[in-house]
Design a protein around this motif. Structure first.
Motif, PDB file in Angstrom:
ATOM      1  N   LYS A 157       0.945  -1.222  -0.073  1.00 17.22           N
ATOM      2  CA  LYS A 157      -0.110  -0.082   0.010  1.00 17.22           C
ATOM      3  C   LYS A 157       0.807   1.169  -0.028  1.00 17.22           C
ATOM      4  N   ILE A 158       2.062   1.176  -0.314  1.00 15.87           N
ATOM      5  CA  ILE A 158       2.752   2.288  -0.422  1.00 15.87           C
ATOM      6  C   ILE A 158       2.510   3.353  -1.626  1.00 15.87           C
ATOM      7  N   THR A 159       2.658   4.639  -1.382  1.00 16.27           N
ATOM      8  CA  THR A 159       2.165   5.590  -2.480  1.00 16.27           C
ATOM      9  C   THR A 159       3.145   5.522  -3.583  1.00 16.27           C
TER      10      THR A 159
ATOM     11  N   ASN B 158      -0.521  10.308  -5.000  1.00 17.81           N
ATOM     12  CA  ASN B 158      -0.975   9.674  -3.807  1.00 17.81           C
ATOM     13  C   ASN B 158      -1.624   8.302  -4.133  1.00 17.81           C
TER      14      ASN B 158
ATOM     15  N   CYS C 115      -1.934   4.303  -4.233  1.00 21.56           N
ATOM     16  CA  CYS C 115      -1.290   3.540  -3.510  1.00 21.56           C
ATOM     17  C   CYS C 115      -0.910   2.080  -4.618  1.00 21.56           C
TER      18      CYS C 115
ATOM     19  N   ARG D 156       3.201  -3.891  -6.665  1.00 16.18           N
ATOM     20  CA  ARG D 156       4.504  -3.840  -5.652  1.00 16.18           C
ATOM     21  C   ARG D 156       5.288  -4.969  -6.154  1.00 16.18           C
TER      22      ARG D 156
END
Lengths: 367, 314
Positions: free
Chosen positions: A15-17, A86, A88, A94
């Motif tokens: 969930k990193i931006t 912004n 995610c 990812r």
């Protein structure tokens, strides 16, 4: 390596931006001294996020320079860049990004990781190891040849297409870039000693040149514009007493008007200075030209008269990208009027510098 | 339009005839009279439109253009403001369906941009964006301000119509170009994807950096395009300044140092100085600048019409 994988999994959490992913991964690559860390991050993340080929990496470059929370001043709806910033990363994105980063951290060339790159006006040329990733200098070689093609076309009296031979085609970049500009006027024959290179060149030709072919069967049509063949410079000959090849082999059509090559030209002693992304991934045969770097160039010179043989009195030129040490060697060896020049049937005309001022290109004439 | 005009003229003649022939028939006379009024009104409207169409056009109106935003006085806040303007223009351009590509940028350390250049392609790009050229002034409390004081900062917008070798000739000897590969080894020895091009036009000192393309050749061509646009812009500016002086002029498309707009955050308003009108800040920030541009175009046409009739009267 499991250590690298651990590091990435930890530094690039779920969930990193997008903005944090860009900033964090850039730091990791810089700390590990990976060359071109910023380009690596921008292109690899763009690839993992499946952003547009033209704009993805540019948008990420802007995001890299956005300060965190810069949207607080304007209270209105966020701009597309801020929205992307912004956003995610999904689980798949990812995972994809982390595996791309792992490869880059082993110094694998970006073009190999992504599988394509731009060259000249070819957008998204497929690139696969171990074929050489096209360099920017080679774009200048293409421009030099295109200038000659343009000049020749002004007085072109032959009923046939102009024939161009590309020796050591690799990804097909040079020949395809030339054919892309004059598809109706030229026919390119390309040679390489690696079957993978021949296949890749024909694949790229299909991608970029089939739009120009008139026939319903595009494969037939493309061959009238570009065809790559498995053959070395030395073996590309109809003179069977010079080689140990099969006598039943059909004859090659030889009346080429222009010969172009970016042959392996690095002298042996310089091979040790190459960075790991070059020497560990790109084909040794495509880089090293032997002791003085001139081995393949000599092979080409010896075949030039046969390749360009025709009844026309028009001068036939060979354009090559070479090592900086080569122009003066070639100028001496093939000095016009010299014994060697007469024996080979080839004369040195002149050299050209690349955009860095290095002696990079030579023009030879078949006398 | 001319065709429709002559058509109406014929109808008018017909209606007037009807009026004559109607004689004592009141109903017929009324019908004819209202038709005449109606046609007269349409004729007048068309006349106005035709006059506008006949006005001398800006030869650059149909061109694509480059838009450059340069932070002015105000340090970090000016850079951030330049970034805010960029956001607004981006939204407007997306609304217009124009193609936008960022060609060059120097980000500010605290956000925004010291300088940013976009290439904008589409319908009527230059004819609309040219009104944005000039100095934009912002009055607000900056994000970096700790004591709540209002600061005034500026950003300059330049709009350069796209041009080619027909418009501007550049001698290759006047150009000095360098790239990232200039130091160390090159050619087959090195595989780098960074192909940024830095060029300096020696006679004017103009410096262009282009990093946007993967292909070095494309970066070179883009840098040259930008240089041509800037040189062409300088020539246009000179020519327009001369024309403005000749006319003793009012509304111009630029004069790069002309203060065209002030954005006041506290009062939530945009003051367009050329029109002497205010607009709501929020609509501007949402990218709705069409209203302002239409107003400027209308005023410009009005002025030109007036000049035309004055010149006609003399």
């Amino acid at each position: 390596s499991p250590v690298i994988n651990e590091l990435l999994l930890q530094q690039i959490p779920p969930k990193i931006t997008v903005q944090h992913a860009v900033q964090k991964s850039l730091k990791i690559l810089e700390e590990k001294s990976i060359p071109e860390p910023e380009e690596s991050v921008l292109h690899l993340l763009s690839h993992a996020l499946n952003l547009s080929w033209e704009n993805g990496y540019r948008q990420l470059r802007e995001i890299l320079s956005l300060s965190v929370g810069s949207s607080t001043i304007s209270e209105n709806a966020m701009s597309p860049i801020q929205q992307l910033s912004n956003q995610c990363l999904s689980k798949d994105e990812r995972d994809a990004y982390i595996s791309l980063l792992e490869r880059r951290m082993q110094h694998e060339p970006l073009q190999y990781i992504i599988g394509k790159w731009d060259f000249h006006f070819l957008t998204g040329l497929k690139i696969k190891k171990p074929m050489l990733c096209p360099r920017p200098e080679t774009e200048e070689l293409v421009e030099l040849v295109l200038a000659e093609v343009g000049n020749l076309l002004r007085d072109w009296k032959e009923k046939r297409k102009m024939r161009i031979l590309d020796v050591g085609c690799g990804t097909g970049a040079i020949g395809i870039a030339i054919a892309n500009k004059y598809p109706a006027a030229v026919q390119v024959v390309a040679l390489d000693v690696l079957p993978e290179a021949v296949d890749l060149s024909n694949e790229n030709a299909e991608q970029f040149l089939s739009r120009y072919s008139a026939h319903g069967d595009s494969k037939l049509g493309v061959k009238s514009i570009y065809e790559a063949m498995l053959c070395s410079a030395t073996h590309f000959t109809n003179n069977t007493t010079n080689t140990s090849r099969d006598l039943s082999k059909k004859k090659y059509k030889m009346n080429f008007d222009i010969v172009v090559s970016n042959p392996p030209y690095i002298p042996l002693k310089d091979m040790i200075d190459l960075s790991s992304d070059v020497v560990e991934y790109e084909s040794y045969e495509a880089l090293c030209g032997g002791e003085d770097g001139l081995n393949v160039i000599r092979d080409i010179v010896h075949r030039l008269p046969e390749w360009t043989f025709s009844s026309s009195s028009r001068a036939k030129h060979c354009w090559m990208e070479v090592d900086e040490s080569h122009p003066r060697h070639l100028a001496r060896w093939l000095s016009p009027g010299s014994v060697e020049a007469r024996r080979c049937g080839v004369e040195y005309v002149e050299s050209y510098t690349d955009f860095c001022g290095r002696d990079r290109f030579v023009k030879l004439r078949v006398s | 339009s001319i065709r429709i005009y002559t058509q109406f003229e014929t109808e008018l003649v017909g209606a007037k005839e009807l009026f004559q022939e109607a004689g004592d028939d009141n109903e017929m006379r009324e019908m004819a009279r209202s038709e005449i009024k109606d046609i007269d009104a349409k004729l007048e409207e068309l006349e106005e439109r035709i006059k506008i169409l006949l006005l001398p056009k800006d030869p650059n109106d149909d061109r694509n253009c480059m838009l450059e935003i340069r932070a002015g006085t105000g340090g970090s806040e000016a850079n951030i403001f330049a970034g805010d303007l960029l956001d607004v223009y981006r939204k407007y351009m997306a609304d217009q369906g124009w193609q936008v590509a960022m060609i060059d940028s120097s980000p500010g350390d605290d956000g925004g941009y010291k300088n940013v250049v976009l290439e904008v392609k589409g319908d009527s790009v230059y004819s609309k964006l040219k009104w944005e050229a000039g100095v934009h002034r912002v009055q607000r409390v900056p994000a970096t301000e700790t004591q709540g004081r209002v600061h005034t900062s500026t950003a300059t917008v330049a709009i350069m119509p796209e041009c080619d070798e027909v418009d501007i000739k550049i001698d290759p000897k006047d150009i000095e170009m360098s790239t990232m590969r200039s130091g160390g080894a090159g050619g087959q020895n090195v595989n780098k994807v960074e192909t940024a091009v830095d060029l300096v036009h020696k006679p004017t000192g103009i410096r262009i950096k282009c990093t946007q393309e993967r292909s070095q050749l494309k970066n070179k061509e883009l840098a040259m395009k930008m240089l041509m646009a800037k040189l062409y812009d300088i020539e246009n500016e000179k020519r327009e300044a001369e024309e403005r002086a000749r006319r003793g002029d009012q509304i111009g498309t630029g004069g790069r140092s002309e203060k065209i707009r002030t954005y006041n955050w506290k009062d939530s308003r945009v003051s367009e100085h050329r029109l002497g009108q205010n607009y709501p800040l929020q609509s501007f920030l949402s990218g709705e600048i069409g209203q302002i541009i239409d107003g400027l175009i209308a005023k410009d046409q009005e002025m030109k019409l007036r000049q035309l009739s004055e010149e006609g009267a003399n």
